[in-house]
Enzyme design. Structure first.
Site, PDB file in Angstrom:
ATOM      1  N   GLY A  30      -6.941  -8.416  20.270  1.00 39.21           N
ATOM      2  CA  GLY A  30      -5.986  -7.571  20.987  1.00 39.21           C
ATOM      3  C   GLY A  30      -6.710  -6.311  21.430  1.00 39.21           C
ATOM      4  O   GLY A  30      -7.948  -6.285  21.532  1.00 39.21           O
ATOM      5  N   ARG A  31      -5.931  -5.265  21.659  1.00 35.51           N
ATOM      6  CA  ARG A  31      -6.539  -4.001  22.102  1.00 35.51           C
ATOM      7  C   ARG A  31      -7.572  -3.503  21.098  1.00 35.51           C
ATOM      8  O   ARG A  31      -8.666  -3.085  21.464  1.00 35.51           O
ATOM      9  CB  ARG A  31      -5.461  -2.923  22.230  1.00 35.51           C
ATOM     10  CG  ARG A  31      -4.431  -3.155  23.301  1.00 35.51           C
ATOM     11  CD  ARG A  31      -3.458  -1.985  23.236  1.00 35.51           C
ATOM     12  NE  ARG A  31      -2.366  -2.116  24.166  1.00 35.51           N
ATOM     13  CZ  ARG A  31      -1.245  -2.778  23.928  1.00 35.51           C
ATOM     14  NH1 ARG A  31      -1.069  -3.388  22.779  1.00 35.51           N
ATOM     15  NH2 ARG A  31      -0.287  -2.826  24.835  1.00 35.51           N
ATOM     16  N   ILE A  32      -7.199  -3.517  19.806  1.00 32.73           N
ATOM     17  CA  ILE A  32      -8.108  -2.968  18.789  1.00 32.73           C
ATOM     18  C   ILE A  32      -9.338  -3.861  18.641  1.00 32.73           C
ATOM     19  O   ILE A  32     -10.463  -3.370  18.521  1.00 32.73           O
ATOM     20  CB  ILE A  32      -7.366  -2.766  17.443  1.00 32.73           C
ATOM     21  CG1 ILE A  32      -6.191  -1.797  17.639  1.00 32.73           C
ATOM     22  CG2 ILE A  32      -8.311  -2.237  16.362  1.00 32.73           C
ATOM     23  CD1 ILE A  32      -5.218  -1.703  16.467  1.00 32.73           C
ATOM     24  N   ARG A  87      -3.335  -6.146   8.243  1.00 31.69           N
ATOM     25  CA  ARG A  87      -2.280  -6.177   7.230  1.00 31.69           C
ATOM     26  C   ARG A  87      -2.776  -6.976   6.032  1.00 31.69           C
ATOM     27  O   ARG A  87      -3.486  -7.985   6.198  1.00 31.69           O
ATOM     28  CB  ARG A  87      -1.003  -6.833   7.769  1.00 31.69           C
ATOM     29  CG  ARG A  87      -0.210  -5.983   8.764  1.00 31.69           C
ATOM     30  CD  ARG A  87       0.437  -4.747   8.119  1.00 31.69           C
ATOM     31  NE  ARG A  87       1.271  -4.014   9.064  1.00 31.69           N
ATOM     32  CZ  ARG A  87       0.873  -2.994   9.829  1.00 31.69           C
ATOM     33  NH1 ARG A  87      -0.373  -2.579   9.770  1.00 31.69           N
ATOM     34  NH2 ARG A  87       1.720  -2.382  10.642  1.00 31.69           N
ATOM     35  N   GLU A 122       1.706  -2.199  -0.769  1.00 29.71           N
ATOM     36  CA  GLU A 122       1.219  -0.819  -0.604  1.00 29.71           C
ATOM     37  C   GLU A 122       2.274   0.162  -1.075  1.00 29.71           C
ATOM     38  O   GLU A 122       3.458  -0.066  -0.816  1.00 29.71           O
ATOM     39  CB  GLU A 122       0.885  -0.571   0.868  1.00 29.71           C
ATOM     40  CG  GLU A 122      -0.279  -1.424   1.328  1.00 29.71           C
ATOM     41  CD  GLU A 122      -0.652  -1.201   2.799  1.00 29.71           C
ATOM     42  OE1 GLU A 122      -0.024  -0.353   3.464  1.00 29.71           O
ATOM     43  OE2 GLU A 122      -1.567  -1.875   3.275  1.00 29.71           O
ATOM     44  N   HIS A 163      -4.715   2.688   3.859  1.00 30.95           N
ATOM     45  CA  HIS A 163      -4.084   2.399   5.158  1.00 30.95           C
ATOM     46  C   HIS A 163      -4.154   3.619   6.099  1.00 30.95           C
ATOM     47  O   HIS A 163      -3.128   4.175   6.503  1.00 30.95           O
ATOM     48  CB  HIS A 163      -2.618   1.954   4.948  1.00 30.95           C
ATOM     49  CG  HIS A 163      -2.074   1.146   6.095  1.00 30.95           C
ATOM     50  ND1 HIS A 163      -1.183   0.127   5.930  1.00 30.95           N
ATOM     51  CD2 HIS A 163      -2.298   1.223   7.433  1.00 30.95           C
ATOM     52  CE1 HIS A 163      -0.865  -0.405   7.100  1.00 30.95           C
ATOM     53  NE2 HIS A 163      -1.532   0.242   8.035  1.00 30.95           N
TER      54      HIS A 163
HETATM   55  C1  DGY Z   1       0.123   0.286  12.710  1.00 30.53           C
HETATM   56  O1  DGY Z   1       0.394   1.085  13.627  1.00 30.53           O
HETATM   57  O2  DGY Z   1       0.611  -0.828  12.651  1.00 30.53           O
HETATM   58  C2  DGY Z   1      -0.871   0.737  11.682  1.00 30.53           C
HETATM   59  O3  DGY Z   1      -0.966  -0.121  10.630  1.00 30.53           O
HETATM   60  C3  DGY Z   1      -0.596   2.155  11.238  1.00 30.53           C
HETATM   61  O4  DGY Z   1      -1.007   2.938  12.274  1.00 30.53           O
END
Ligand code: DGY
Length: 320
Positions: free
Chosen positions: A156-158, A238, A267, A286
């Site tokens: 994806g973008r990241i 996640r 978490e 996180h």
């Molecule tokens: C998200 O935006 O889903 C990240 O896990 C927290 O920025």
């Protein structure tokens, strides 16, 4: 009459101000403690807008208490904390905050990769604990990053932003995604592979896919067994995507070399969690998107989404 909204965590003042111009705002005032479920259940009863975080479970039973609710605005790109179907059935719009956190989360993902590969937290502790007596040839040696093969699961973008960073380190980049992205392949010199091939060939595996029923335990014993003994897995997506019991076993038995984890199945992670006992694990709470600028952008975008729905407009980031 101003519309009532509820914010589930203390937000920076300018955001509260902005929302207060057109809304009657109630807010959980704590920063370090999430709103208790029973408080949220009560607060949601008469509001039209909910501004929430990934720490709140927005499920059918909660939505049933919210007769007037029109919008759930999540201050996160991931929205696995929200039952989007249940919201849709009740005519509640769900929004998230994509885009604004891409580069910051990619920065953190790459930092975690580097910290894990070069054992930076361990080396820092080593010095502070008074263990640095001399320079030694194989002392605190790690894995090279430059020239290595990076496997990205979820382009994806990241994922793309991480791939861009990898180019600067002359890495070969493999990716696995639901659909192939020919355009990104050309632009970023990426190689599409099956998941098993990616796991077999990568020196670094970065998990960057959304958490869905399909990606739950995507990386389990069978997948970890395919990885190189010298490989490192990084998860900044996640927790549930990588099975923690299987990961612990692989790291303990050193069938893989190390892991960098920004996320956990539960978490905050318990301090007695087995993964926290291993020296070859770098753990973070996180913080992928946690830069001052980006968190402000996320909060502002979540506010924009919420206000748009309440004003009867199409929100920029509707999900589902
Ligand atoms: C998200 O935006 O889903 C990240 O896990 C927290 O920025």
């Amino acid at each position: 009459m101003k519309r009532k909204i509820y914010i589930t965590r203390k937000l920076p003042e300018p955001i509260v101000q902005r929302l207060s111009e057109t809304c009657e705002v109630r807010m959980w005032e704590e920063d370090e403690k999430p709103v208790p479920r029973e408080v949220l259940e009560e607060e949601i009863e008469d509001v039209e807008g909910l501004f929430c975080l990934l720490t709140e479970q927005i499920d059918a039973s909660l939505l049933d208490k919210a007769d007037k609710l029109k919008v759930v605005s999540n201050m996160a790109v991931g929205y696995n904390n929200i039952d989007v179907e249940a919201a849709k059935e009740r005519n509640v719009i769900v929004t998230n905050t994509p885009g604004v956190l891409t580069e910051t989360t990619a920065d953190l993902t790459f930092s975690l990769l580097m910290a894990t590969a070069r054992r930076i937290p361990e080396a820092s502790e080593y010095l502070r604990n008074g263990n640095w007596n001399t320079w030694s040839p194989m002392q605190l040696t790690g894995q090279d990053i430059h020239g290595a093969t990076l496997g990205i699961i979820g382009l994806g973008r990241i994922g793309e932003a991480v791939a861009k960073r990898a180019q600067g380190f002359d890495m070969k980049v493999l990716y696995h995604n639901r659909s192939r992205n020919h355009e990104a392949e050309g632009r970023l010199d990426l190689h599409f592979t099956e998941l098993n091939t990616l796991l077999r060939e990568s020196d670094y595996v970065c998990v960057l896919t959304p958490f869905t029923p399909e990606t739950n335990n995507l990386i389990d014993t069978k997948q970890l067994d395919l990885m190189k003994k010298s490989a490192i897995i990084i998860n900044s997506a996640r927790g549930g995507i990588v099975n923690e019991k299987a990961l612990y076993k692989a790291l303990k038995e050193q069938s893989i070399w190390a892991a960098g984890l920004d996320v956990f199945e539960e978490e905050p992670v318990r301090l007695d969690h087995p993964l926290l006992t291993l020296p070859n694990v770098v753990t973070l709470p996180h913080i992928g998107s946690a830069s001052i600028k980006t968190r402000m952008k996320m909060a502002n975008l979540a506010a924009t989404n919420l206000l748009a729905v309440l004003e009867g407009e199409e929100p920029p980031n509707k999900v589902g």
